[in-house]
Design a protein around this motif. Sequence first.
Motif, mmCIF file in Angstrom:
data_model
loop_
_atom_site.group_PDB
_atom_site.id
_atom_site.type_symbol
_atom_site.label_atom_id
_atom_site.label_comp_id
_atom_site.label_asym_id
_atom_site.label_seq_id
_atom_site.Cartn_x
_atom_site.Cartn_y
_atom_site.Cartn_z
ATOM 1 N N CYS A 35 -26.509 4.834 -80.934
ATOM 2 C CA CYS A 35 -26.623 4.731 -79.509
ATOM 3 C C CYS A 35 -26.112 5.957 -78.577
ATOM 4 O O CYS A 35 -26.414 5.967 -77.488
ATOM 5 C CB CYS A 35 -25.895 3.266 -79.293
ATOM 6 S SG CYS A 35 -24.119 3.248 -79.520
ATOM 7 N N LYS B 111 -28.044 7.684 -75.827
ATOM 8 C CA LYS B 111 -27.475 8.051 -74.184
ATOM 9 C C LYS B 111 -27.611 9.581 -74.223
ATOM 10 O O LYS B 111 -27.720 9.909 -72.913
ATOM 11 C CB LYS B 111 -25.989 7.691 -74.284
ATOM 12 C CG LYS B 111 -25.191 8.029 -73.058
ATOM 13 C CD LYS B 111 -23.710 7.635 -73.310
ATOM 14 C CE LYS B 111 -22.900 8.182 -72.004
ATOM 15 N NZ LYS B 111 -22.947 9.606 -72.018
ATOM 16 N N PHE C 115 -22.984 3.383 -66.523
ATOM 17 C CA PHE C 115 -24.011 2.205 -67.457
ATOM 18 C C PHE C 115 -23.976 2.307 -68.730
ATOM 19 O O PHE C 115 -23.841 1.640 -69.644
ATOM 20 C CB PHE C 115 -25.177 1.886 -66.445
ATOM 21 C CG PHE C 115 -26.132 0.741 -67.133
ATOM 22 C CD1 PHE C 115 -25.449 -0.799 -66.899
ATOM 23 C CD2 PHE C 115 -27.088 0.913 -67.934
ATOM 24 C CE1 PHE C 115 -26.356 -1.714 -67.528
ATOM 25 C CE2 PHE C 115 -27.784 -0.148 -68.470
ATOM 26 C CZ PHE C 115 -27.363 -1.325 -68.332
ATOM 27 N N CYS C 116 -24.631 3.549 -69.148
ATOM 28 C CA CYS C 116 -24.850 3.769 -70.579
ATOM 29 C C CYS C 116 -23.674 3.866 -71.358
ATOM 30 O O CYS C 116 -23.425 3.304 -72.605
ATOM 31 C CB CYS C 116 -25.591 5.250 -70.689
ATOM 32 S SG CYS C 116 -27.245 5.130 -70.043
ATOM 33 N N THR C 117 -22.467 4.393 -70.648
ATOM 34 C CA THR C 117 -21.331 4.335 -71.379
ATOM 35 C C THR C 117 -20.660 3.036 -71.743
ATOM 36 O O THR C 117 -20.141 2.900 -72.904
ATOM 37 C CB THR C 117 -20.138 5.214 -70.855
ATOM 38 O OG1 THR C 117 -20.677 6.518 -70.385
ATOM 39 C CG2 THR C 117 -18.906 5.486 -71.369
ATOM 40 N N LEU C 118 -20.606 2.168 -70.693
ATOM 41 C CA LEU C 118 -20.200 0.845 -70.800
ATOM 42 C C LEU C 118 -21.083 0.122 -72.057
ATOM 43 O O LEU C 118 -20.578 -0.641 -72.726
ATOM 44 C CB LEU C 118 -20.364 0.065 -69.852
ATOM 45 C CG LEU C 118 -19.437 0.121 -68.462
ATOM 46 C CD1 LEU C 118 -19.692 -0.418 -67.405
ATOM 47 C CD2 LEU C 118 -18.014 -0.139 -69.081
ATOM 48 N N LEU C 119 -22.454 0.341 -72.100
ATOM 49 C CA LEU C 119 -23.302 -0.100 -72.885
ATOM 50 C C LEU C 119 -23.239 0.274 -74.366
ATOM 51 O O LEU C 119 -22.963 -0.631 -75.245
ATOM 52 C CB LEU C 119 -25.197 -0.151 -72.528
ATOM 53 C CG LEU C 119 -25.810 -0.742 -73.446
ATOM 54 C CD1 LEU C 119 -25.713 -2.137 -73.264
ATOM 55 C CD2 LEU C 119 -27.342 -0.311 -72.918
ATOM 56 N N CYS C 120 -22.987 1.462 -74.611
ATOM 57 C CA CYS C 120 -22.535 2.067 -75.803
ATOM 58 C C CYS C 120 -21.238 1.366 -76.229
ATOM 59 O O CYS C 120 -21.072 1.255 -77.625
ATOM 60 C CB CYS C 120 -22.477 3.736 -75.889
ATOM 61 S SG CYS C 120 -24.277 4.210 -75.518
ATOM 62 N N VAL D 26 -19.734 -1.405 -75.520
ATOM 63 C CA VAL D 26 -19.985 -2.733 -76.099
ATOM 64 C C VAL D 26 -20.786 -2.823 -77.127
ATOM 65 O O VAL D 26 -20.392 -3.586 -78.247
ATOM 66 C CB VAL D 26 -20.541 -3.748 -74.972
ATOM 67 C CG1 VAL D 26 -20.804 -4.777 -75.304
ATOM 68 C CG2 VAL D 26 -19.643 -3.571 -73.775
ATOM 69 N N PHE D 27 -21.699 -2.107 -77.531
ATOM 70 C CA PHE D 27 -22.733 -2.131 -78.684
ATOM 71 C C PHE D 27 -21.799 -1.331 -79.932
ATOM 72 O O PHE D 27 -22.044 -2.111 -80.883
ATOM 73 C CB PHE D 27 -24.041 -1.172 -78.406
ATOM 74 C CG PHE D 27 -24.949 -1.396 -79.428
ATOM 75 C CD1 PHE D 27 -25.794 -2.528 -79.671
ATOM 76 C CD2 PHE D 27 -25.054 -0.361 -80.579
ATOM 77 C CE1 PHE D 27 -26.742 -2.525 -80.831
ATOM 78 C CE2 PHE D 27 -26.036 -0.154 -81.626
ATOM 79 C CZ PHE D 27 -26.708 -1.400 -81.518
ATOM 80 N N THR E 164 -19.275 -4.128 -80.991
ATOM 81 C CA THR E 164 -19.917 -5.562 -81.275
ATOM 82 C C THR E 164 -20.266 -5.056 -82.834
ATOM 83 O O THR E 164 -20.287 -5.932 -83.681
ATOM 84 C CB THR E 164 -21.349 -5.776 -80.424
ATOM 85 O OG1 THR E 164 -20.740 -6.184 -79.158
ATOM 86 C CG2 THR E 164 -21.885 -7.039 -81.299
ATOM 87 N N PHE F 266 -20.340 -10.058 -79.961
ATOM 88 C CA PHE F 266 -20.621 -9.542 -78.620
ATOM 89 C C PHE F 266 -19.655 -10.208 -77.633
ATOM 90 O O PHE F 266 -19.165 -9.617 -76.646
ATOM 91 C CB PHE F 266 -21.995 -9.569 -78.434
ATOM 92 C CG PHE F 266 -22.391 -9.407 -77.086
ATOM 93 C CD1 PHE F 266 -22.476 -8.052 -76.495
ATOM 94 C CD2 PHE F 266 -22.596 -10.284 -76.206
ATOM 95 C CE1 PHE F 266 -22.752 -7.871 -75.203
ATOM 96 C CE2 PHE F 266 -23.245 -10.132 -74.732
ATOM 97 C CZ PHE F 266 -23.371 -8.851 -74.309
#
Length: 1135
Positions: free
Chosen positions: A170, A174, A203-208, A210-211, A214, A233
């Motif tokens: 991920c 990014k 946004f991509c940093t937060l998503l990475c 969290v992923f 998780t 999650f």
Amino acid sequence: MNDLDTEVLPLPPRYRFRDLLLGDQPFPNDDRVQVEFYVNENTFKERLKLFFIKNQRSSLRIRLFNFSLKLLTCLLYIVRVLLDNPDQGIGWAPILWVERKMALWVIQVIVATISFLETMLIIYLSYKGNIWEQIFHVSFVLEMINTLPFIITVFWPPLRNLFIPVFLNCWLAKHALENMINDFHRAILRTQSAMFNQVLILFCTLLCLVFTGTCGIQHLERAGGNLNLLTSFYFCIVTFSTVGFGDVTPKIWPSQLLVVILICVTLVVLPLQFEELVYLWMERQKSGGNYSRHRARTEKHVVLCVSSLKIDLLMDFLNEFYAHPRLQDYYVVILCPSEMDVQVRRVLQIPLWSQRVIYLQGSALKDQDLMRAKMDNGEACFILSSRNEVDRTAADHQTILRAWAVKDFAPNCPLYVQILKPENKFHVKFADHVVCEEECKYAMLALNCICPATSTLITLLVHTSRGQEGQESPEQWQRTYGRCSGNEVYHIRMGDSKFFREYEGKSFTYAAFHAHKKYGVCLIGLKREENKSILLNPGPRHILAASDTCFYINITKEENSAFIFKQEEKQKRRGLAGQALYEGPSRLPVHSIIASMGTVAMDLQNTDCRPSQGGSGGDGTKLTLPTENGSGSRRPSIAPVLELADSSALLPCDLLSDQSEDEVTPSDDEGLSVVEYVKGYPPNSPYIGSSPTLCHLLPVKAPFCCLRLDKGCKHNSYEDAKAYGFKNKLIIVSAETAGNGLYNFIVPLRAYYRSRRELNPIVLLLDNNLDSLLQCGIIYADNLVVVDKESTMSAEEDYMADAKTIVNVQTMFRLFPSLSITTELTHPSNMRFMQFRAKDSYSLALSKLEKQERENGSNLAFMFRLPFAAGRVFSISMLDTLLYQSFVKDYMITITRLLLGLDTTPGSGYLCAMKVTEDDLWIRTYGRLFQKLCSSSAEIPIGIYRTEYIALLPAQSQISVNMEDCEDTREAKGPWGTRAASGSGSTHGRHGGSADPVEHPLLRRKSLQWARKLSRKSTKQAGKAPVATDWITQQRLSLYRRSERQELSELVKNRMKHLGLPTTGYDEMNDHHQNTLSYVLINPPPDTRLEPNDIVYLIRSDPLAHVASSSQSRKSSCSNKLSSCNPETRDETQL
């Protein structure tokens, strides 16, 4: 050098024919070498580099493919987790080994092999000599962790179920997304938004994060609590949001360690990202961001380009622009190179403007900033000059470059340009509308000398108003003045108009009079369909057609008016004798019957009248009262306005003659030198683009040495104005330099339609001190024009730019109180300091009225200031609305230039004025005056300049108005009554012995009570003792003021004696300006009563257009007797 050296001999014919047939053939001993360029790009490596890295479009495809592979690997990992069996006990085995299906393993191996080969190829192509830097790069390490183990499992099957952290791809996805966005913007040749990139990265940093959390916690908890992906999650979201419910917790230490690492990384990475985002947001707020292209395509917007934006200029533009109903949905994009001012920022945060006004910090010379403003989609572009600059020429140069840049970028965008200097106007001739500030300024100042308060008249016409200013005031003049200020210029096609449609095929003057009588509108000009020129008052020869465009003055345009027709047949109730004139079923009014026969009656009597002599002579037009000898005791009448002009009465006009020559008798010029003039065009134009005007010229050019008034020369020995013996009063212009703009001051005063008897000498004063004022003949002057000094326009404090001008004018006002001084200021708000009196209660009351009007949202809050209403002060910034109105009314600049005399269109009339004397009061009303002028000289009145007396005289103007009990008694006796009587008998034409309050409209208690109420100085007086005390105080202050006046008088006389000038003229000066107020009534109602000293603004037809009438035709038209006229029966039209 001889001819043989310079002349090239031709080739023999055989060679020329051979060359024609064979062309260029190579020579046998040709030693030329063919050179190939960019051979380094022909290698295999360079071609691969061009395809994978250098070429934007191909590299964009490669990065998109790489991004898709990384997302596919993350998706395959989730599929593997969902297909995995978590029940494998507790220990390290569930962490190291997983269950992977064969098909899933094959797909992951293929994807990993492709990613590995692509990574190695990119490493090879981007190698620059340091291999270790590329090997230890984070993206390369992650790539090796996620791809190399899958390739090893191909050769070692027992490792096929080994856990590989594929979810770390991920972060590679990014990184690929960021590169893909950059390549995308490079491919479409557009600059990416830094704010968009930063938001995307955050946004991509937060998503990475969290992923990663998780997947990592879910895998580590296989050896502990066996959490599924959804529960893992949920735990990451609760943890990262700092909520921490505690219902889900990691059970083993590896997962707990991972949570700690993720929290530490989040606390380090996210604040840095947010800091960068906030910084970009603040920078964007300063620069203004971009105007949305989608909004530009769906909504309409205009662009305002300025070098520096001040709050006054912004509010004038917004109030005037959004005053028109059809512009309410427009957006205003402001493009300014400077940072937004604090006051401007505060105003733009108001919800009224924040949704419609967008501020962009940028330059009009940059295509990027013009693209941000979406100039190519704009409905218009307004380019304003910075008038506060000391170097106005440099400010014009900046405006010219901005206009060129906008025209080059968006050639189809309409341009509205403001230029300061007239010599720079031809550089922006391509613009759709151009307003030159100095042209309008000097022409307006010139007309102020011969048509008083022209500046106020034009300012009120070009401002949008509904005529509601001052309607709550108890003062009658303020209500009338405010209501008439709502008149503006509108246009309509005659065939579509209810105002003028019925006058098709009739003369222009006939339609103008009847439209004013019936609807209250003032028809001032028109434009033919085949001719694009606008004509003001084309005269009675012009016959109206349905295709003509009519221009008229009214409170509102015809489309917004409702028409209610009423017939009042009062003769049936009163039983008048005129009832027997028409006995029919409909009982039409008498004046309707007469109008149907081609004439009109308006309070007409069965009498004869003597027409005015010299009606076309100039501004000194007077309407003479008929003598009683010729007509007995009958009252005078007014001739009807003819539907069609009498061709026999219209004589051709001699271009080289002057109607005033026959009026001058030898006794008038006895002892005075008569200056000969000829009519012609000025031989030299001061700048390119000046409109040629027929003027009065000297037969021989005067020597340059004779132009100095204060120094003699070999041609004459005069050293002051008294020695010249001028017949007319002087006009003095106080300016800093003799610029080219003065040409527009001189031309309207020397135009061919001015009578020779009215040509005033013009004195240019460049040194503004007392000695210079006295030498130039200020005591013999009628008007002093003070032009704003360029050197004082820029000050550290904005509104202090007028300080020097205001104090100098105040000094001249105190030294020469009877002089009419017209002053130009930079800031309109400073006009309250003109002729300032600190203790004048009436002025203080007007100040509070101005504040009330400003709170009510009026665009003309300053209109009630006495100096502005009287036309003695104006600011050229008030004419900025002329450029703004041109967006809706494209004819406003043309009409204004015609009124000011800047342009002379053949057949178009000009603005002039006439004074109403006591002998003219038999006309009674403005409507009858309209008929008189239309029928006799074909002139169209458009307004009245009215002068009234106020109760506060100079001796009492410093006293608080606090009298209640003694006003009526002092009207008959005492100091107030004595001075009021003497003032009313002055040269202004008031009836000296009349005590009727109607004859003195401002000598009434209501004016004083209104001033007391607003100034809050009311004190109740009771008994005779307080009255006597007030009277003694007034006398004491009067003596103090007289002593101050005597001191100033002695100062001036001593300077005059020192300069060798006679002091007789100065003794005649008085303070008559301080006890009067003047104001402008634009298009007043027909029933407005005329008063002595009224000056009527006229649009006189062009003398060169064959509209001069003979005196015999006037007598015959005035002697028409219309009987059986009943003024009680009429048609009324209510708007």
